[in-house]
Design a protein around this motif. Structure first.
Motif, mmCIF file in Angstrom:
data_model
loop_
_atom_site.group_PDB
_atom_site.id
_atom_site.type_symbol
_atom_site.label_atom_id
_atom_site.label_comp_id
_atom_site.label_asym_id
_atom_site.label_seq_id
_atom_site.Cartn_x
_atom_site.Cartn_y
_atom_site.Cartn_z
ATOM 1 N N SER A 1 -8.213 13.450 -2.492
ATOM 2 C CA SER A 1 -8.161 12.455 -3.579
ATOM 3 C C SER A 1 -6.904 11.581 -3.496
ATOM 4 O O SER A 1 -6.008 11.697 -4.327
ATOM 5 C CB SER A 1 -8.240 13.165 -4.925
ATOM 6 O OG SER A 1 -7.478 14.360 -4.902
ATOM 7 N N SER A 2 -6.880 10.720 -2.493
ATOM 8 C CA SER A 2 -5.751 9.796 -2.360
ATOM 9 C C SER A 2 -6.255 8.409 -2.024
ATOM 10 O O SER A 2 -7.366 8.245 -1.519
ATOM 11 C CB SER A 2 -4.801 10.262 -1.251
ATOM 12 O OG SER A 2 -5.432 10.131 0.011
ATOM 13 N N VAL A 3 -5.436 7.430 -2.329
ATOM 14 C CA VAL A 3 -5.657 6.063 -1.848
ATOM 15 C C VAL A 3 -4.341 5.627 -1.236
ATOM 16 O O VAL A 3 -3.277 6.082 -1.664
ATOM 17 C CB VAL A 3 -6.105 5.101 -2.974
ATOM 18 C CG1 VAL A 3 -7.443 5.528 -3.563
ATOM 19 C CG2 VAL A 3 -5.045 4.988 -4.069
ATOM 20 N N PHE A 4 -4.404 4.782 -0.199
ATOM 21 C CA PHE A 4 -3.144 4.440 0.451
ATOM 22 C C PHE A 4 -3.188 3.047 1.049
ATOM 23 O O PHE A 4 -4.222 2.389 1.049
ATOM 24 C CB PHE A 4 -2.766 5.496 1.504
ATOM 25 C CG PHE A 4 -3.652 5.547 2.719
ATOM 26 C CD1 PHE A 4 -4.865 6.218 2.703
ATOM 27 C CD2 PHE A 4 -3.259 4.938 3.907
ATOM 28 C CE1 PHE A 4 -5.681 6.274 3.839
ATOM 29 C CE2 PHE A 4 -4.059 4.984 5.046
ATOM 30 C CZ PHE A 4 -5.274 5.657 5.006
ATOM 31 N N GLU A 5 -2.038 2.633 1.557
ATOM 32 C CA GLU A 5 -1.929 1.344 2.223
ATOM 33 C C GLU A 5 -1.121 1.491 3.504
ATOM 34 O O GLU A 5 -0.377 2.469 3.681
ATOM 35 C CB GLU A 5 -1.241 0.312 1.316
ATOM 36 C CG GLU A 5 -2.211 -0.435 0.413
ATOM 37 C CD GLU A 5 -3.349 -1.089 1.193
ATOM 38 O OE1 GLU A 5 -3.106 -1.707 2.232
ATOM 39 O OE2 GLU A 5 -4.499 -0.967 0.744
ATOM 40 N N SER B 1 -8.453 0.129 -4.724
ATOM 41 C CA SER B 1 -8.933 1.438 -4.256
ATOM 42 C C SER B 1 -8.844 2.461 -5.384
ATOM 43 O O SER B 1 -9.768 3.262 -5.606
ATOM 44 C CB SER B 1 -8.083 1.928 -3.079
ATOM 45 O OG SER B 1 -8.111 1.006 -2.010
ATOM 46 N N ALA B 2 -7.728 2.421 -6.125
ATOM 47 C CA ALA B 2 -7.516 3.373 -7.226
ATOM 48 C C ALA B 2 -8.538 3.136 -8.344
ATOM 49 O O ALA B 2 -9.050 4.090 -8.945
ATOM 50 C CB ALA B 2 -6.096 3.233 -7.760
ATOM 51 N N LYS B 3 -8.862 1.882 -8.589
ATOM 52 C CA LYS B 3 -9.821 1.563 -9.653
ATOM 53 C C LYS B 3 -11.195 2.159 -9.343
ATOM 54 O O LYS B 3 -11.852 2.734 -10.218
ATOM 55 C CB LYS B 3 -9.922 0.043 -9.812
ATOM 56 C CG LYS B 3 -10.816 -0.371 -10.955
ATOM 57 C CD LYS B 3 -10.734 -1.855 -11.215
ATOM 58 C CE LYS B 3 -11.475 -2.179 -12.526
ATOM 59 N NZ LYS B 3 -11.481 -3.624 -12.777
#
Ligand code: PPE
Length: 306
Positions: free
Chosen positions: A34-38, A64-66
């Protein structure tokens, strides 16, 4: 892939030593991805260090988080400032920047909503993503036996850690078969993208790239290349690409923050054009490099000074 660690990592609002930026093994992200990244790059331009399209990357992090109903406890402005602060604190002139937001330690079980959202930003020195000869000579790739994310399974527009389970399968298979990278097809059998990069084809001077509907990440380098190519009056279309078009292309190249613009010289051991980087790839790469080095005017406002 060689990388140079840095001294300080920004975590939940403050800078701390690299080795202290740790999480608990029962953090939600460890179990459920459960992660989002750049991934962002800072370049050593003529006018000093500057980050390429920083705000667009931070915006994509929030997008991505939304999608994952993950409330990031900072604003876009705050994370833009935090990225710049982390680069500055580590004294890099050029580096890779990795912001990540994830569900941390707090509850167990699938529902992430009882877990805090932690945010970290690490920076490091990162050289040529597909090897030192890749940028100059091009890379040999295969079409993967793994398919990209099916619509309605994992959303490809989110740059989520979980999506990279698929990327890891593509990458490891390619390496095991002696290739630098794999290109995956979408569930319809049309070309999608590489494990960590978008793809462009050139034939008869016209450029094509798979559309958003082909399970691709909406790449910021991809968007920039489209702008630069059109400025040179080259025709660019976002269209469905059949697998065999890869073999028939005059030129093929990857785009991405880590990979930048990297030519592909063969697919499935079939040479692309004459098997060397072609003129259109070189022209676009030169225009891209001129902006990143500060040699050309930053006419699109893509560089954020550190
Ligand atoms: N597709 C995928 C699947 C992808 O991971 C990336 C970036 C791109 C396309 C290109 O997007 P952009 O960087 O916005 O142009 N991949 C990042 C992660 C690489 C990694 O190994 O980690 C990157 O290039 O930073």
């Amino acid at each position: 892939m060689a990388f140079t660690p840095s001294k300080l990592i920004w975590m939940n609002g403050k800078l701390m030593p690299w080795d202290e930026a740790r999480i608990h093994v029962l953090s939600h992200v460890v179990h459920y991805g459960s992660s989002v990244f750049e991934g962002i790059r800072c370049y050593d331009t003529r006018r000093g260090p500057a980050v390429f399209r920083l705000r667009e990357h931070v915006r994509r992090l929030f997008d991505s988080a939304k999608i994952y109903r993950m409330p990031i406890p900072y604003s876009v402005d705050q994370l833009v400032a935090a990225c710049l602060e982390t680069v500055k604190a580590n004294g890099f002139r050029a580096c890779y920047i990795r912001p990540v937001a994830f569900r941390g330690y707090g509850d167990v079980g699938l529902n992430p909503q009882g877990c805090p959202v932690d945010v970290a930003i690490a920076v490091w020195g990162w050289g040529a993503y597909l090897g030192s000869e890749a940028l100059e000579r091009g890379v040999d790739v295969q079409v993967s036996s793994w398919t990209r994310l099916a619509p309605n399974t994992l959303p490809a527009m989110a740059k989520a850690g979980a999506n990279y389970a698929n990327s890891q399968l593509i990458k490891m298979e390619a390496l095991a078969n002696g290739f630098a990278e794999g290109i995956a097809l979408d569930t319809q059998g049309y070309v999608s993208e590489g494990s960590g990069e978008n793809l462009f084809l050139v034939r008869d001077g016209k450029i094509a790239t798979p559309p958003l509907g082909a399970s691709i990440l909406p790449g910021i380098t991809r968007a920039s290349v489209i702008v630069l190519a059109r400025e040179m009056a080259l025709e660019v279309s976002e269209e469905r690409v059949p697998r065999e078009a890869l073999y028939l292309a005059d030129e093929l190249f990857f785009t991405g923050t880590a990979v930048e613009i990297t030519p592909v010289r063969s697919v499935d051991r079939i040479e692309v054009g004459p098997g060397r980087p072609g003129p259109v790839t070189k022209r676009i790469d030169a225009a891209f490099r001129a902006i990143l080095s500060g040699e050309a005017d930053d006419r699109h406002g893509w560089l954020e000074p550190v």
